[in-house]
Design a protein around this motif. Sequence first.
Motif, PDB file in Angstrom:
ATOM      1  N   GLU A   1       1.731   6.544  -7.180  1.00 44.38           N
ATOM      2  CA  GLU A   1       0.612   7.356  -7.669  1.00 44.38           C
ATOM      3  C   GLU A   1       0.945   8.850  -7.609  1.00 44.38           C
ATOM      4  OE1 GLU A   1      -3.249   4.519  -6.590  1.00 44.38           O
ATOM      5  OE2 GLU A   1      -2.730   6.244  -5.333  1.00 44.38           O
ATOM      6  N   THR A   2       1.683   9.259  -6.606  1.00 45.13           N
ATOM      7  CA  THR A   2       2.020  10.685  -6.461  1.00 45.13           C
ATOM      8  C   THR A   2       3.324  11.054  -7.161  1.00 45.13           C
ATOM      9  OG1 THR A   2       3.111  10.199  -4.344  1.00 45.13           O
ATOM     10  CG2 THR A   2       0.785  10.809  -4.269  1.00 45.13           C
TER      11      THR A   2
ATOM     12  N   MET B   1       0.830  -1.208   0.000  1.00 42.49           N
ATOM     13  CA  MET B   1       0.000   0.000   0.000  1.00 42.49           C
ATOM     14  C   MET B   1       0.860   1.253   0.000  1.00 42.49           C
ATOM     15  SD  MET B   1      -2.932  -1.277  -0.223  1.00 42.49           S
ATOM     16  CE  MET B   1      -3.789   0.291  -0.129  1.00 42.49           C
ATOM     17  N   LYS B   2       1.995   1.225   0.700  1.00 36.68           N
ATOM     18  CA  LYS B   2       2.891   2.388   0.705  1.00 36.68           C
ATOM     19  C   LYS B   2       3.522   2.597  -0.662  1.00 36.68           C
ATOM     20  CE  LYS B   2       6.829   4.323   3.212  1.00 36.68           C
ATOM     21  NZ  LYS B   2       7.823   4.082   4.301  1.00 36.68           N
ATOM     22  N   THR B   3       3.898   1.508  -1.348  1.00 35.55           N
ATOM     23  CA  THR B   3       4.487   1.615  -2.686  1.00 35.55           C
ATOM     24  C   THR B   3       3.475   2.158  -3.688  1.00 35.55           C
ATOM     25  OG1 THR B   3       5.986  -0.213  -2.222  1.00 35.55           O
ATOM     26  CG2 THR B   3       5.614   0.326  -4.526  1.00 35.55           C
ATOM     27  N   ILE B   4       2.241   1.674  -3.620  1.00 35.89           N
ATOM     28  CA  ILE B   4       1.197   2.172  -4.518  1.00 35.89           C
ATOM     29  C   ILE B   4       0.958   3.660  -4.299  1.00 35.89           C
ATOM     30  CG2 ILE B   4      -1.260   1.997  -5.061  1.00 35.89           C
ATOM     31  CD1 ILE B   4      -1.086  -0.987  -4.502  1.00 35.89           C
TER      32      ILE B   4
ATOM     33  N   GLU C   1       5.745  12.054 -10.087  1.00 36.01           N
ATOM     34  CA  GLU C   1       5.515  12.764 -11.346  1.00 36.01           C
ATOM     35  C   GLU C   1       6.583  12.477 -12.398  1.00 36.01           C
ATOM     36  OE1 GLU C   1       5.242  16.858 -10.336  1.00 36.01           O
ATOM     37  OE2 GLU C   1       3.357  16.652  -9.211  1.00 36.01           O
ATOM     38  N   GLY C   2       7.637  11.740 -12.027  1.00 36.68           N
ATOM     39  CA  GLY C   2       8.701  11.459 -12.984  1.00 36.68           C
ATOM     40  C   GLY C   2       8.460  10.171 -13.750  1.00 36.68           C
ATOM     41  N   ARG C   3       9.512   9.699 -14.395  1.00 39.65           N
ATOM     42  CA  ARG C   3       9.437   8.464 -15.162  1.00 39.65           C
ATOM     43  C   ARG C   3       9.763   7.269 -14.274  1.00 39.65           C
ATOM     44  NH1 ARG C   3       9.552   9.006 -20.784  1.00 39.65           N
ATOM     45  NH2 ARG C   3       9.730  11.170 -21.514  1.00 39.65           N
ATOM     46  N   ILE C   4       9.151   6.151 -14.632  1.00 43.16           N
ATOM     47  CA  ILE C   4       9.354   4.898 -13.902  1.00 43.16           C
ATOM     48  C   ILE C   4       9.809   3.844 -14.901  1.00 43.16           C
ATOM     49  CG2 ILE C   4       8.284   3.113 -12.491  1.00 43.16           C
ATOM     50  CD1 ILE C   4       6.297   5.173 -11.505  1.00 43.16           C
ATOM     51  N   ALA C   5      10.924   3.202 -14.609  1.00 44.54           N
ATOM     52  CA  ALA C   5      11.474   2.151 -15.462  1.00 44.54           C
ATOM     53  C   ALA C   5      11.074   0.792 -14.909  1.00 44.54           C
ATOM     54  CB  ALA C   5      12.988   2.269 -15.557  1.00 44.54           C
TER      55      ALA C   5
END
Length: 241
Positions: free
Chosen positions: A199-200, A192-195, A202-206
């Motif tokens: 969600e908040t 739940m903490k990771t989600i 704003e950058g890119r996720i690899a």
Amino acid sequence: MFDVGQNTVSSTSPIFNSPQLPSEENPPPSFQESSIPTSSQLNDSNECYTTSSKLKSKVWEHFTKEKINNEWKATCNHCKKKLNGDSKNGTSHLREHLRRCNKKGQVDIRQQVLLANVKKSDGKVALKTASFNQDVSRRELSKLIVMHEYPLSTVDHAQFRKYCSSLQPLFEIPSRSTIKRDILKKFKEGKMKTISNLETYEGRIAITTDMWTADHQNKGYMVVTAHYINNSWILQKRIIR
């Protein structure tokens, strides 16, 4: 020769009242019915005796004794938990609950040890107190099993239990089912903490995938990992599947 008749010294002997034997005129006193205690009076006196004798223990400073459904109960003044308060059960279980009560404000001196910290600046040794916490030790044990991929049956090993008892005799080693429940609970909290963080963000996720094999199960898995940089420019990675 002394003349007995002229002896002026008079001797007086004490007079004893002999006890009167019972006769028809003086019958022996009989017991009255009011002098014999009834069964209810015996129960009331016995009840008062047991309550007053139990309350002499210092443990009753943290418990309130009350009668519920014709049974004596001891209610903890801190967590309001009701325990058996019968006098024949003693107070050992009350002391054990008081030692583990999380809402108790006072610190038990038996759970404190002195730690020696060596200061590198001047070489002096400073002492400080450290208290034992059952929940913290159990949480660290679950982390140990997850990080090093130990089997859950480790907590049942006799030598492992002896080793933990030598470090801290007050630590109660949980069962494998309790450790499993703690690990799953920690996993859900981290999920739940990771989600919430993703969600908040704003950058890119690899997203990357990796294949690995569990040593103690000999099973292969594919892991999906998310990599990103947080606001402090520190690389973060989270296993999402």
